[in-house]
Design a protein around this motif. Structure first.
Motif, short mmCIF file in Angstrom:
data_model
loop_
_atom_site.label_atom_id
_atom_site.label_comp_id
_atom_site.label_asym_id
_atom_site.label_seq_id
_atom_site.Cartn_x
_atom_site.Cartn_y
_atom_site.Cartn_z
N LEU A 166 0.85 -1.18 0.00
CA LEU A 166 0.00 0.00 0.00
C LEU A 166 0.89 1.23 0.00
CD1 LEU A 166 -2.93 1.06 0.09
CD2 LEU A 166 -2.67 1.16 2.60
N THR A 167 0.67 2.10 -0.97
CA THR A 167 1.52 3.28 -1.15
C THR A 167 0.66 4.53 -1.35
OG1 THR A 167 1.60 3.14 -3.56
CG2 THR A 167 3.26 1.88 -2.34
N TYR A 168 1.35 5.65 -1.36
CA TYR A 168 0.78 6.88 -1.89
C TYR A 168 1.44 7.11 -3.24
CZ TYR A 168 -1.42 8.14 2.53
OH TYR A 168 -2.22 8.16 3.64
N GLU A 169 0.62 7.38 -4.24
CA GLU A 169 1.11 7.66 -5.59
C GLU A 169 1.11 9.17 -5.79
OE1 GLU A 169 -0.21 5.90 -9.77
OE2 GLU A 169 -1.68 7.32 -8.96
N PHE A 170 2.26 9.70 -6.25
CA PHE A 170 2.38 11.12 -6.53
C PHE A 170 2.80 11.32 -7.97
CE2 PHE A 170 3.06 10.74 -1.99
CZ PHE A 170 2.30 11.78 -1.48
N GLU A 171 2.04 12.17 -8.68
CA GLU A 171 2.45 12.57 -10.03
C GLU A 171 3.44 13.72 -9.86
OE1 GLU A 171 0.64 14.28 -14.22
OE2 GLU A 171 -0.73 13.59 -12.68
N CYS A 172 4.55 13.63 -10.56
CA CYS A 172 5.62 14.63 -10.44
C CYS A 172 6.04 15.12 -11.82
CB CYS A 172 6.84 14.02 -9.74
SG CYS A 172 6.48 13.38 -8.09
N GLU A 173 6.53 16.35 -11.87
CA GLU A 173 7.04 16.94 -13.11
C GLU A 173 8.47 17.39 -12.90
OE1 GLU A 173 5.97 17.41 -16.26
OE2 GLU A 173 4.12 16.32 -15.85
N SER A 174 9.36 16.89 -13.75
CA SER A 174 10.76 17.31 -13.75
C SER A 174 11.37 16.82 -15.05
CB SER A 174 11.51 16.72 -12.54
OG SER A 174 12.85 17.14 -12.55
N ASP A 175 11.32 17.66 -16.08
CA ASP A 175 11.75 17.26 -17.43
C ASP A 175 10.98 16.03 -17.90
OD1 ASP A 175 13.62 19.32 -17.70
OD2 ASP A 175 15.16 18.16 -16.64
N GLY A 176 9.72 15.99 -17.62
CA GLY A 176 8.86 14.87 -17.97
C GLY A 176 7.96 14.54 -16.79
N THR A 177 7.04 13.61 -17.01
CA THR A 177 6.12 13.20 -15.96
C THR A 177 6.61 11.90 -15.33
OG1 THR A 177 4.27 14.22 -17.13
CG2 THR A 177 3.72 12.57 -15.45
N TYR A 178 6.60 11.88 -14.01
CA TYR A 178 7.01 10.70 -13.24
C TYR A 178 5.92 10.39 -12.23
CZ TYR A 178 11.66 11.69 -15.07
OH TYR A 178 12.72 11.90 -15.90
N PHE A 179 5.86 9.12 -11.84
CA PHE A 179 4.97 8.70 -10.76
C PHE A 179 5.86 8.08 -9.68
CE2 PHE A 179 2.22 9.03 -14.37
CZ PHE A 179 1.09 9.64 -13.84
#
Length: 193
Positions: A166-179
């Protein structure tokens, strides 16, 4: 039209059918046990459209629900060469169940579903008891190494063939999209896509 084509005795035992719809010719596989739709694909002629209909994810959800998969959340969409791809997953106790992912393909010009892949769902879906998160989403966000876009959401992710976390998913931006996935119990970064 639908025509029976035999059985497959693989990891999942299926009945196989050839199908013809107004969109083209293809196949469907139903699980021998329970009759669940495992796979469906129509070889339709697709052509790119100027603007993709924003209702296509809802159409994917309706198709999966009508096929017996229940209420699902849209977790990802992409468009390429006249096809929209939508990934869906069940939600339990507010957590996305990524091990049970269902993939749906839609023709953008007609808005109709031309494919479904429920292999992960068929292999993994079970009634789960999820642990309560130890961390809040805000506490987990402090562990994310990249700039986040919005808040985190609970997600159960597969770590290997026998373990789910069980995790928390975070969408991130840094020269592209990351999860980025932060363990909801320990605060450890367990995956990044």
């Amino acid at each position: 039209s639908v025509e029976y084509r035999g059985e497959t005795n693989s990891d999942i035992l299926t009945y196989n059918y050839s199908v013809t719809t107004e969109d083209g010719v293809g196949f469907a596989q139903l699980a021998k046990q329970g009759g669940m739709l495992v796979a469906y694909n129509i070889n339709a002629e697709q052509s790119a459209v100027a603007e993709v209909d924003p209702e296509l994810p809802a159409a994917a959800r309706r198709f999966a629900e009508n096929a017996g998969f229940g209420d699902l959340a849209v977790v990802w969409c992409a468009s390429a060469q006249g096809v929209t791809y939508v990934n869906l997953t069940p939600v339990k106790d507010g957590a996305l169940l990524y091990p049970d992912l269902i993939k749906v393909k839609l023709d953008e010009s007609s808005g109709r579903v031309t494919g479904l892949d429920a292999m992960h769902y068929v292999f993994n879906h079970t009634d789960r008891t999820l642990p309560s998160p130890v961390l809040t989403a805000e506490e987990a966000a402090e562990k994310v190494p990249l700039p986040t876009v919005g808040g985190g959401r609970l997600a159960l992710i597969p770590m290997d063939e026998t373990r789910e976390v069980l995790t928390y998913e975070f969408e991130c931006e840094s020269d592209g999209t990351y999860f980025v996935y932060i363990d909801a119990a320990t605060g450890e970064e367990v995956n990044i896509l």
